[in-house]
Design a protein around this motif. Structure first.
Motif, PDB file in Angstrom:
ATOM      1  N   GLY A  88      41.693   0.890 -13.647  1.00 23.40           N
ATOM      2  CA  GLY A  88      40.790   0.086 -12.852  1.00 23.40           C
ATOM      3  C   GLY A  88      40.746  -1.365 -13.268  1.00 23.40           C
ATOM      4  O   GLY A  88      41.721  -1.912 -13.813  1.00 23.40           O
ATOM      5  N   LYS A  89      39.624  -1.990 -13.014  1.00 23.98           N
ATOM      6  CA  LYS A  89      39.439  -3.416 -13.308  1.00 23.98           C
ATOM      7  C   LYS A  89      39.718  -3.711 -14.777  1.00 23.98           C
ATOM      8  O   LYS A  89      39.353  -2.918 -15.655  1.00 23.98           O
ATOM      9  CB  LYS A  89      38.005  -3.827 -12.959  1.00 23.98           C
ATOM     10  N   VAL A 147      30.043  -1.110 -12.027  1.00 24.33           N
ATOM     11  CA  VAL A 147      30.690  -0.459 -10.889  1.00 24.33           C
ATOM     12  C   VAL A 147      32.175  -0.298 -11.168  1.00 24.33           C
ATOM     13  O   VAL A 147      32.867  -1.272 -11.497  1.00 24.33           O
ATOM     14  CB  VAL A 147      30.477  -1.278  -9.598  1.00 24.33           C
ATOM     15  N   LEU A 148      32.674   0.931 -11.049  1.00 20.27           N
ATOM     16  CA  LEU A 148      34.102   1.166 -11.206  1.00 20.27           C
ATOM     17  C   LEU A 148      34.837   0.662  -9.965  1.00 20.27           C
ATOM     18  O   LEU A 148      34.323   0.734  -8.841  1.00 20.27           O
ATOM     19  CB  LEU A 148      34.395   2.651 -11.407  1.00 20.27           C
ATOM     20  N   GLY A 149      36.048   0.162 -10.176  1.00 22.96           N
ATOM     21  CA  GLY A 149      36.813  -0.343  -9.047  1.00 22.96           C
ATOM     22  C   GLY A 149      38.084  -1.011  -9.513  1.00 22.96           C
ATOM     23  O   GLY A 149      38.591  -0.722 -10.605  1.00 22.96           O
ATOM     24  N   ALA A 167      26.898   2.091 -18.778  1.00 26.05           N
ATOM     25  CA  ALA A 167      27.396   1.504 -20.018  1.00 26.05           C
ATOM     26  C   ALA A 167      28.439   0.430 -19.745  1.00 26.05           C
ATOM     27  O   ALA A 167      28.899  -0.242 -20.667  1.00 26.05           O
ATOM     28  CB  ALA A 167      27.982   2.588 -20.915  1.00 26.05           C
ATOM     29  N   GLY A 168      28.817   0.265 -18.481  1.00 26.84           N
ATOM     30  CA  GLY A 168      29.879  -0.645 -18.079  1.00 26.84           C
ATOM     31  C   GLY A 168      31.067   0.124 -17.565  1.00 26.84           C
ATOM     32  O   GLY A 168      31.398   1.197 -18.077  1.00 26.84           O
ATOM     33  N   HIS A 169      31.722  -0.429 -16.531  1.00 26.94           N
ATOM     34  CA  HIS A 169      32.825   0.305 -15.901  1.00 26.94           C
ATOM     35  C   HIS A 169      33.936   0.609 -16.893  1.00 26.94           C
ATOM     36  O   HIS A 169      34.667   1.601 -16.742  1.00 26.94           O
ATOM     37  CB  HIS A 169      33.375  -0.501 -14.722  1.00 26.94           C
ATOM     38  N   GLN A 170      34.082  -0.211 -17.938  1.00 30.90           N
ATOM     39  CA  GLN A 170      35.148  -0.018 -18.914  1.00 30.90           C
ATOM     40  C   GLN A 170      34.928   1.227 -19.764  1.00 30.90           C
ATOM     41  O   GLN A 170      35.820   1.625 -20.529  1.00 30.90           O
ATOM     42  CB  GLN A 170      35.273  -1.252 -19.817  1.00 30.90           C
ATOM     43  N   GLU A 193      44.940  -3.931  -3.418  1.00 31.19           N
ATOM     44  CA  GLU A 193      45.973  -2.912  -3.581  1.00 31.19           C
ATOM     45  C   GLU A 193      45.438  -1.679  -4.307  1.00 31.19           C
ATOM     46  O   GLU A 193      45.809  -0.551  -3.983  1.00 31.19           O
ATOM     47  CB  GLU A 193      47.173  -3.495  -4.334  1.00 31.19           C
ATOM     48  N   GLY A 194      44.556  -1.876  -5.289  1.00 31.01           N
ATOM     49  CA  GLY A 194      43.992  -0.744  -6.005  1.00 31.01           C
ATOM     50  C   GLY A 194      43.203   0.178  -5.102  1.00 31.01           C
ATOM     51  O   GLY A 194      43.269   1.408  -5.233  1.00 31.01           O
ATOM     52  N   TYR A 195      42.448  -0.402  -4.171  1.00 25.86           N
ATOM     53  CA  TYR A 195      41.664   0.417  -3.250  1.00 25.86           C
ATOM     54  C   TYR A 195      42.565   1.120  -2.231  1.00 25.86           C
ATOM     55  O   TYR A 195      42.287   2.256  -1.827  1.00 25.86           O
ATOM     56  CB  TYR A 195      40.632  -0.454  -2.533  1.00 25.86           C
ATOM     57  N   LEU A 196      43.640   0.470  -1.823  1.00 26.77           N
ATOM     58  CA  LEU A 196      44.555   1.087  -0.865  1.00 26.77           C
ATOM     59  C   LEU A 196      45.347   2.223  -1.494  1.00 26.77           C
ATOM     60  O   LEU A 196      45.668   3.212  -0.831  1.00 26.77           O
ATOM     61  CB  LEU A 196      45.516   0.032  -0.315  1.00 26.77           C
TER      62      LEU A 196
END
Length: 359
Positions: free
Chosen positions: A307-308, A63-65, A191-194, A70-73
């Motif tokens: 992202g993460k 999952v991307l995130g 494949a992974g969020h990365q 703060e990242g979501y805001l």
């Protein structure tokens, strides 16, 4: 063995015009037998992480995130959030007529209303609880919010199962007749969020749908037609290579599929990643599903979304399977009804199931 649920904090929401500053709660659901896990937060009732196995038994977050609230805001435009409401998708001109009364919703996408308005459910703080091995988020939307009629009370429930499933269930009641239709806007990369810079390389897709609801290409508003996918780039019934399609059609996909429903459907949609061997199956009781391929992410060469773990996310670096009613259904009588009336309960269930395949 039962699913374990733990709670911690994910930062502080600073508040806003109609929200007080609040600590953001995070809930981690884990299958202790194999480590399969999911994390959700009460800001936007959002899925922030899901760790699934590859064919070698290695867990990775698909999952991307972002690592903090703060990242979501800060990243508001791509809807890096979970629960979309009161309605998913676009409503033309933000206008509809119901029982002889005209309603004007907020206009937040060109000349139209999108995903519940300026401060939709994805930007609200929900009330969290744990009940029966599930994480439950509740929210009360007041009469007139974003132009919608009536008070609306919603519960969204997240449940992890020992069969490597994430189940999301929605329930709602209203005080006045009102259009209601939720979805989940999680961005996945199997494949992974990365790998959000790889344009979904290795991803193969199947959507069990014979028709779509076409849109005006200028503003993506539903035309009202129901059109067959046969012979078009929207025919995804044969497990085509999604990466190759995105190379051929760089505009990507942002379209609602009219799902084939019935007992013969083992699943409504399927995505596999040939490299990791991960497979995700979606089943839902909703009539439609929006396929979205992160078309609004930055182009390569532009500054990425970070992202993460510092991962870079670019255009076509993820996909969304958004189970939903047809967009703009409130303005098309021949679509499945979007109207919820007092005394009735809106119910919606979607399952994301994960498995692996061998080479």
């Amino acid at each position: 063995m039962e699913i374990e649920i733990t709670e911690d904090t994910f930062g502080t929401h600073p508040g806003g015009p109609d929200q007080e500053p609040r600590v953001v709660q995070r809930y981690t659901m884990t299958n202790p037998a194999n480590g399969f896990s999911a994390q959700v937060i009460n800001y936007g009732a959002t899925l922030t992480s899901l760790k699934a196995h590859n064919r070698n038994g290695i867990l990775d977050d698909v999952v991307l995130g972002f690592d903090s609230i703060e990242g979501y805001l800060e990243n508001t435009t791509p809807y890096f959030r979970g629960t979309i409401g009161r309605t998913a998708g676009r409503i033309a001109k933000g206008h509809f007529t119901l029982d002889g009364t005209d309603y004007q919703l907020s206009i937040n996408n060109g000349e139209n209303h999108l995903h519940g308005g300026f401060i939709g459910f994805d930007k609200k703080m929900w009330e969290p609880s744990i009940s029966g091995g599930r994480v439950v988020f509740s929210y009360h939307s007041t009469d007139g919010a974003e132009g919608y009629p009536g008070d609306l009370f919603t519960q969204v429930t997240f449940q992890l199962t020992t069969f490597n499933q994430l189940i999301i269930e929605y329930q709602a009641i209203v005080s006045k007749p009102c259009p209601v239709g939720y979805t989940n806007h999680t961005y996945f990369n199997l494949a992974g969020h990365q790998n959000g810079d790889k344009k979904l390389a290795g991803h193969f897709i199947t959507i069990n749908a014979d028709d779509i609801t076409p849109v005006n290409p200028v503003d993506l508003i539903i035309t009202g037609e129901i059109a067959p996918v046969e012979g078009t780039r929207f025919d995804l019934r044969g497990n085509p290579d999604l990466h190759a399609l995105l190379q051929q059609y760089p505009e990507g996909y942002d379209i609602n599929y009219c799902l084939n429903m019935g007992d013969q459907q083992v699943y409504n949609a399927r995505m596999e990643d040939s490299e990791s061997g991960r497979v995700m199956l979606l089943t839902t009781d909703q009539p439609g599903m929006q396929l979205f391929t992160a078309n609004g992410f930055p182009e390569e060469g532009a500054p990425p979304i970070v992202g993460k773990d510092g991962a870079n996310y670019f255009k076509h670096g993820a996909f969304c399977f958004e189970a939903q009613n047809y967009p703009d259904a409130v303005n098309h009588a021949h679509f499945p009804t979007a109207i919820l009336r007092p005394g009735n309960i809106h119910q919606h269930r979607t399952i994301y199931a994960f498995a692996t395949m061998q080479k």
